[in-house]
Design an enzyme around this catalytic site. Structure first.
Site, short mmCIF file in Angstrom:
data_model
loop_
_atom_site.label_atom_id
_atom_site.label_comp_id
_atom_site.label_asym_id
_atom_site.label_seq_id
_atom_site.Cartn_x
_atom_site.Cartn_y
_atom_site.Cartn_z
N GLN A 76 -24.95 70.68 90.33
CA GLN A 76 -24.92 71.77 91.30
C GLN A 76 -24.89 73.12 90.59
O GLN A 76 -24.25 73.29 89.57
CB GLN A 76 -23.68 71.63 92.19
N SER B 292 -22.41 65.91 86.22
CA SER B 292 -21.74 65.82 87.52
C SER B 292 -22.67 65.17 88.56
O SER B 292 -23.00 64.00 88.45
CB SER B 292 -21.26 67.21 87.96
N LEU B 293 -23.12 65.92 89.55
CA LEU B 293 -24.07 65.41 90.54
C LEU B 293 -25.27 64.75 89.87
O LEU B 293 -25.80 63.74 90.34
CB LEU B 293 -24.54 66.55 91.43
N ARG C 264 -21.06 62.03 99.22
CA ARG C 264 -20.30 62.78 98.23
C ARG C 264 -20.21 64.25 98.60
O ARG C 264 -19.13 64.86 98.57
CB ARG C 264 -20.97 62.62 96.86
N HIS D 215 -13.87 68.25 90.30
CA HIS D 215 -13.37 67.55 89.11
C HIS D 215 -11.91 67.90 88.81
O HIS D 215 -11.53 68.15 87.67
CB HIS D 215 -14.27 67.83 87.89
N GLN E 60 -15.33 59.90 88.69
CA GLN E 60 -15.95 61.17 88.31
C GLN E 60 -15.48 62.38 89.11
O GLN E 60 -15.37 63.48 88.59
CB GLN E 60 -17.48 61.03 88.41
#
Length: 297
Positions: free
Chosen positions: A9, A88-89, A113, A195, A244
């Protein structure tokens, strides 16, 4: 060895994916399938949306995922990864690209998510801040000694660590970090404390969806955010993916391990060149490039 890497992102922009849609019948088919799966025309936002449209996590995350995954699928024979990783994503994009998830399941997980994270952000306000110019250990110690929830969230490259947590705790930590010599401690324009422990409700919601999704054997190792090590076991991949949301993204460590395991070229698949820049900061001589659909290169 060719490492394919997938952005997270923040890489979104208006017009993303339009070149793919206009130049590849396969891309057009997949974009239309995505509209059907999501129940709204995300292509309208991707191709013509405003910056304001892209601020919503539930829009930004599927948009980046679609751009990355569809680009990977249109590369044909030139997509031959020896290893993959996503920031991440981007880990979801990597998992579709290396055969662990199919397109529909990957998109459904990303949508779940994004909505779960949006809900968590709305319920418990939080933020993130980029800390530049300090060693990781100093940042970690200051986070640990700051009242409230504040943790290291993204290990992006040496000298660039993103922290995440409650608003007041982040502000206090930034003051201390600046006093301790940080070149910058900059609050980021993000929807919440990604996170970090504040994402626990989202993690629980996403875990239920992940547990009922089919994960297949990967065609090559994926270096996952929470371990920064090569993973080939489907159950291990699933467990790491669940962790995650509340664990830090170990991007520096992942890239270092990929290089140690033989990576000689990093190819970024998706919008922007952020990850290429991070790879260069982690290992300056390393070769990097962007994946481009051949007919529009």
């Amino acid at each position: 060895m060719n490492a394919f890497i997938f952005p997270g992102q923040g890489a979104q922009f208006s017009g993303m994916g339009l070149d793919l849609y206009e130049n590849s019948p396969l891309a057009q088919e997949l974009f239309e399938q995505a509209n059907s799966i999501l129940g709204f025309n995300i292509t309208d936002i991707m191709f013509e949306g405003t910056d304001e449209d892209f601020k919503a996590t539930k829009v930004a995350q599927p948009s980046i995922f679609l751009h990355s995954v569809i680009l990977a699928k249109t590369l044909g024979d030139s997509f031959k990864p020896d290893m993959v990783a996503g920031h991440s994503l981007g880990e979801y994009s990597a998992l579709v690209a290396n055969g662990v998830l199919n397109f529909e399941d990957g998109l459904n997980l990303v949508s779940t998510r994004a909505q779960a994270m949006q809900k968590a952000c709305d319920n418990v306000p939080g933020t993130m801040a980029a800390v530049l110019g300090l060693e990781d250990k100093i940042v970690e110690d200051i986070c640990a000694n700051t009242n409230g929830v504040v943790v290291a969230a993204n290990y992006n490259c040496p000298g660039q660590l993103v922290i995440s947590g409650e608003m007041e705790a982040i502000n206090k930590a930034c003051e201390t970090l600046t006093e301790k010599g940080a070149r910058r401690a900059l609050i980021l324009k993000v929807g919440g404390a990604f996170h970090s422990p504040l994402m626990e409700p989202a993690r629980e919601e996403l875990a239920a969806k992940i547990e009922t999704t089919n994960f297949s054997k990967p065609i090559c190792p994926i270096y996952q955010n929470v371990t920064a090590k090569a993973v080939l076991n489907e159950n291990e991949i699933k467990a790491n993916l669940i962790s995650q949301l509340t664990d830090p993204v170990k991007w520096t460590q992942s890239v270092q391990q990929m290089i140690a395991d033989g990576a000689t070229l990093f190819t970024e698949v998706g919008p922007g060149k952020v990850l290429q820049g991070l790879v260069k900061k982690i290992n300056r001589p390393m070769a990097v490039t962007s994946a481009v659909l051949e007919s529009i290169s």
